[in-house]
Write a protein that holds these residues in place. Structure first.
Motif, PDB file in Angstrom:
ATOM      1  N   PRO A 150      -8.594   0.818  -0.653  1.00 15.09           N
ATOM      2  CA  PRO A 150      -7.579   0.866  -2.022  1.00 15.09           C
ATOM      3  C   PRO A 150      -8.090  -0.805  -2.895  1.00 15.09           C
ATOM      4  CG  PRO A 150      -6.479   0.600  -0.351  1.00 15.09           C
ATOM      5  CD  PRO A 150      -7.726   0.443   0.419  1.00 15.09           C
TER       6      PRO A 150
ATOM      7  N   LEU B 287       1.075  -1.765   0.083  1.00 15.55           N
ATOM      8  CA  LEU B 287       0.139   0.148  -0.100  1.00 15.55           C
ATOM      9  C   LEU B 287       1.203   1.230   0.323  1.00 15.55           C
ATOM     10  CD1 LEU B 287      -2.675  -0.927   2.666  1.00 15.55           C
ATOM     11  CD2 LEU B 287      -2.578  -1.042   0.507  1.00 15.55           C
TER      12      LEU B 287
ATOM     13  N   HIS C 132      -5.391   6.302   5.866  1.00 15.29           N
ATOM     14  CA  HIS C 132      -6.347   6.174   5.457  1.00 15.29           C
ATOM     15  C   HIS C 132      -7.178   4.899   5.503  1.00 15.29           C
ATOM     16  CE1 HIS C 132     -10.406   6.685   3.552  1.00 15.29           C
ATOM     17  NE2 HIS C 132     -10.489   6.097   2.891  1.00 15.29           N
TER      18      HIS C 132
ATOM     19  N   GLU D  97      -2.492   4.728   1.156  1.00 11.84           N
ATOM     20  CA  GLU D  97      -3.218   3.984   1.129  1.00 11.84           C
ATOM     21  C   GLU D  97      -3.602   3.680   2.433  1.00 11.84           C
ATOM     22  OE1 GLU D  97      -3.997   3.241  -3.206  1.00 11.84           O
ATOM     23  OE2 GLU D  97      -2.064   2.363  -2.130  1.00 11.84           O
TER      24      GLU D  97
ATOM     25  N   ASP E  53      -6.667  -4.025  -1.504  1.00  8.67           N
ATOM     26  CA  ASP E  53      -6.218  -4.854  -0.011  1.00  8.67           C
ATOM     27  C   ASP E  53      -7.117  -5.501   0.219  1.00  8.67           C
ATOM     28  OD1 ASP E  53      -5.477  -4.373   2.690  1.00  8.67           O
ATOM     29  OD2 ASP E  53      -6.271  -2.140   2.980  1.00  8.67           O
TER      30      ASP E  53
END
Ligand code: FE2
Ligand code: FE2
Length: 211
Positions: free
Chosen positions: A157, A41, A48, A45, A160
């Motif tokens: 994302p 990531l 977040h 990202e 993920d």
């Protein structure tokens, strides 16, 4: 059967609160659904996702508190076992969110004791108001949690999958908890109560994302 005194109940509630609030004190009963390899990531990202998972973790702290408050005051002659099962599944959610936060090198929210206290009080009050309200409160909470989870799943994302697998399993469980509470006789809550719940949950999601 042993009769529990007020002091016994107080100590038990305090023990439950500590188990929900102290990081690492809750162990999952089921395997973590994130049983696939970690993917890369970007820093932004990961930040977040950590914010989202912190909100979800706070939500699970609220769920713990709600079920603990309910167990203390509601009668639940026919569905106590089902509610206890739901509370156990919430412990899994709590532990999985915490694991994911650790993997992302992040932390749980500092505000969790506040959310726990508020939710415990609301859960206990709903139980005093009567089982149909208590179950209605569970159903409404689970409905709102599920909406959040679906929104968070959309925000993850694409790569993920570890977070996604956790949130998808949680959402499935929450919808089941909602249906159990509705089938057990949970009623729709008065509109002002629902608005107040939405307000508190907004406050929680806005703040726990950051702290
Ligand atoms: Fe949950
Ligand atoms: Fe739930």
């Amino acid at each position: 059967m042993r009769q529990f005194t007020g002091v016994d109940k107080l100590i038990h509630s305090f023990d439950q609160a500590l188990r929900s609030l102290v990081p690492g004190a809750t162990a999952a009963h089921r395997e973590n659904p994130a049983n696939i390899e970690e993917t890369q990531l970007a820093v932004s990202e990961a930040r977040h996702v950590a914010g989202l998972m912190r909100v979800n973790h706070s939500g699970e702290v609220c769920a713990q508190a709600l079920y603990h408050g309910q167990a203390l005051t509601a009668k639940l002659p026919n569905v106590r076992r089902e509610m206890e099962q739901a509370a156990i599944e919430e412990q899994d959610h709590l532990a999985w969110c915490e694991d994911r936060l650790k993997e992302l090198d992040s932390h749980t929210s500092l505000l969790n004791p506040v959310w726990y206290g508020l939710s415990f009080g609301m859960g206990a009050l709903a139980g005093i108001a009567g089982d149909k309200y208590s179950l209605g409160f569970v159903a409404e909470t689970e409905r709102q949690v599920s909406l959040h989870l679906e929104d968070h799943i959309r925000q993850l994302p694409e790569q993920d999958d570890r977070s996604r697998k956790i949130l998808v399993q949680m959402n499935e469980d929450e919808l089941h908890h909602r249906d159990t509470a509705l089938n057990a006789g949970g009623v729709d809550l008065p509109t002002p109560v629902r608005i107040a719940m939405t307000g508190i949950s907004k406050l929680m999601t806005k703040t726990s994302y950051y702290i």
